[in-house]
Motif scaffolding. Sequence first.
Motif, PDB file in Angstrom:
ATOM      1  N   ILE A 224       6.328   6.558 -14.917  1.00 51.08           N
ATOM      2  CA  ILE A 224       6.744   7.078 -13.605  1.00 51.08           C
ATOM      3  C   ILE A 224       5.922   6.434 -12.501  1.00 51.08           C
ATOM      4  N   SER A 225       4.618   6.276 -12.731  1.00 51.19           N
ATOM      5  CA  SER A 225       3.746   5.640 -11.751  1.00 51.19           C
ATOM      6  C   SER A 225       4.182   4.197 -11.507  1.00 51.19           C
ATOM      7  N   LEU A 226       4.513   3.486 -12.573  1.00 49.60           N
ATOM      8  CA  LEU A 226       4.936   2.092 -12.451  1.00 49.60           C
ATOM      9  C   LEU A 226       6.242   1.970 -11.663  1.00 49.60           C
ATOM     10  N   VAL A 227       7.219   2.810 -12.004  1.00 46.26           N
ATOM     11  CA  VAL A 227       8.516   2.769 -11.324  1.00 46.26           C
ATOM     12  C   VAL A 227       8.359   3.156  -9.855  1.00 46.26           C
ATOM     13  N   THR A 228       7.550   4.177  -9.586  1.00 43.60           N
ATOM     14  CA  THR A 228       7.330   4.615  -8.208  1.00 43.60           C
ATOM     15  C   THR A 228       6.696   3.517  -7.371  1.00 43.60           C
TER      16      THR A 228
ATOM     17  N   ILE B  85      -0.586   9.068  -6.007  1.00 39.96           N
ATOM     18  CA  ILE B  85      -0.446  10.515  -5.789  1.00 39.96           C
ATOM     19  C   ILE B  85       0.470  11.135  -6.841  1.00 39.96           C
ATOM     20  N   ALA B  86       1.573  10.452  -7.155  1.00 38.18           N
ATOM     21  CA  ALA B  86       2.528  10.985  -8.139  1.00 38.18           C
ATOM     22  C   ALA B  86       1.878  11.104  -9.508  1.00 38.18           C
TER      23      ALA B  86
ATOM     24  N   CYS C 241       0.814  -1.215   0.000  1.00 36.35           N
ATOM     25  CA  CYS C 241       0.000   0.000   0.000  1.00 36.35           C
ATOM     26  C   CYS C 241       0.848   1.266   0.000  1.00 36.35           C
ATOM     27  N   TYR C 242       2.058   1.204   0.539  1.00 37.87           N
ATOM     28  CA  TYR C 242       2.926   2.380   0.514  1.00 37.87           C
ATOM     29  C   TYR C 242       3.321   2.724  -0.923  1.00 37.87           C
ATOM     30  N   GLY C 243       3.720   1.720  -1.679  1.00 38.17           N
ATOM     31  CA  GLY C 243       4.069   1.954  -3.070  1.00 38.17           C
ATOM     32  C   GLY C 243       2.873   2.358  -3.901  1.00 38.17           C
ATOM     33  N   ALA C 244       1.733   1.690  -3.672  1.00 44.61           N
ATOM     34  CA  ALA C 244       0.529   1.989  -4.440  1.00 44.61           C
ATOM     35  C   ALA C 244       0.052   3.419  -4.187  1.00 44.61           C
TER      36      ALA C 244
END
Length: 527
Positions: free
Chosen positions: A468-472, A423-424, A415-418
């Motif tokens: 960017i969303s995927l990498v984050t 948000i990003a 959930c932290y990564g998701a």
Amino acid sequence: MAVNVTGLAAVAAFYVVVLLTGILASRKSKKVEKKCTGKKSEVSIIGGRNINVLIGVFTMTATWVGGGYIMGTAEAVYSPSQGVVWAFGPVAYLLNFVLGGLFLAKPMRSKCYVTMLDPFQHRYGQMFTTAILIPALISDILWVATILAALAVSIVYTFLGGLYAVAYTDIIQLIFIFVSLWLCIPFIITSPAVIGASQAAHFNQSHVHSWVGVVRLEDAGIWTDNFLILTIGGLAYQSLHQRILAAASSAKAQITCFAAAGLTFIIGIPSVVIGAVAASADWNQTEYGLPPPYERGEAGIVLPLVLSYIAPTWVSVLGIGSIAAAVMSSMDSVLLSSASMFTQNIYKTTLRKQASERELQWVLRVSVLLVGVAGTSLAFNKSSVLALWLLASDLLYCIVSPQLFCVVHLGFVNCYGATSAYIAALLLRVLSGEPALGIPPVLLYPGWREEKGVINQYFPYRTLITLISLVTLVLVSWLAQLAFTQQLVPQSWDILGVFDKKKETAQEEIPMQISNEDKNSIHSTAL
């Protein structure tokens, strides 16, 4: 323009036939509910996981072959600034189904999920699931608003029969679309108003290029974005997963996707031909006259214009009926899609955890009505509908697609990564601006242009945001797991409770419980 009474009567008769079919299919749904030993609400949502391959192929194809697909493809081919190279709908949808069959059908169906949001709910919990639900609901409601013509009929039979009504009416609609559009092709190609390719540029007012079109280097970015929105963004639609989850097995779900890929591509070919005919026609030889549709701002309805003014009358009636069928085939799927997600992932899990099966069925039916009413209320403002629909499509591509891929295939994401990725992606998308909504961009990407006082981005920024969303998501999840499992940070800092052993064990047991219960409710049903 005079009203085509014959065409109007034919469309009305077609709607009556489809409505009667939906009502009859609702009776089958009730019979299946009586035999079902599992949850009866799932009969309405996913047909009791009892939809055979043939019906599944028809209903999956009909959902994608909507009015936007057949009319939008013809418009792109006809438009002097685009051409067939910009009509990527048929190819993009083909790849969409192939990717869905390869990467999503088996893992989603094998775990017996009920909606696309179930893996999010099992992994991340209710709050994040609600956040993911928002762009999906907005997209479906705005889709309803753009295809209002068949709303009343679609609401009635979807209200009564759920997925069975949608699936069986899709068979009639798809057959009608296929036969009607292909039947029109010989008549419009041989029309005296259709001229040679050498003269096409003059009558189409394109001056340089024919209907084939060209993708210039400076336009490659926006072409890539639009293509990938349909190819990858389409994987985040509940309508797709509803058909996958309704299949009797994982293998049949994959076969359904692959077969629908080819059928969707074939049905898109007549729209390409009709767009080319419109670009090659001397409209002055028709009752439509000059100036041509593009100069009148009617390029978006060029397909019905070709059927009305270039094809014979009886052929045009069939062609217009195919448009009505395409509109309805998408409408019913969208209504059931949104209602299913709300009933299963919001009402059942948050608002009324102890709700009975009968109560859930009525919530599903009321949700169908509410989605239809919401779409109706937005349909009176076309500009607003178009702008919000485009934005919702962007959000599905930028936010939901990378999240869905990771939650299905990567076991370590949390959930932290998701949350960080969500948000990003949302922040970057807002800062990139949206001309349709009048939002000026704060971030200017290479190749931007100011046209008529509006800044347009031609860089594939939506694809960049998706990456960017995927990498984050992957990076933050990995760092969070490393930090807590290696005790680099205190366990008390785990504010989301992701690494709480008891919660983690309970979440892993949920899919197994669903799987065992649903296996008992699978029945073999002949076509």
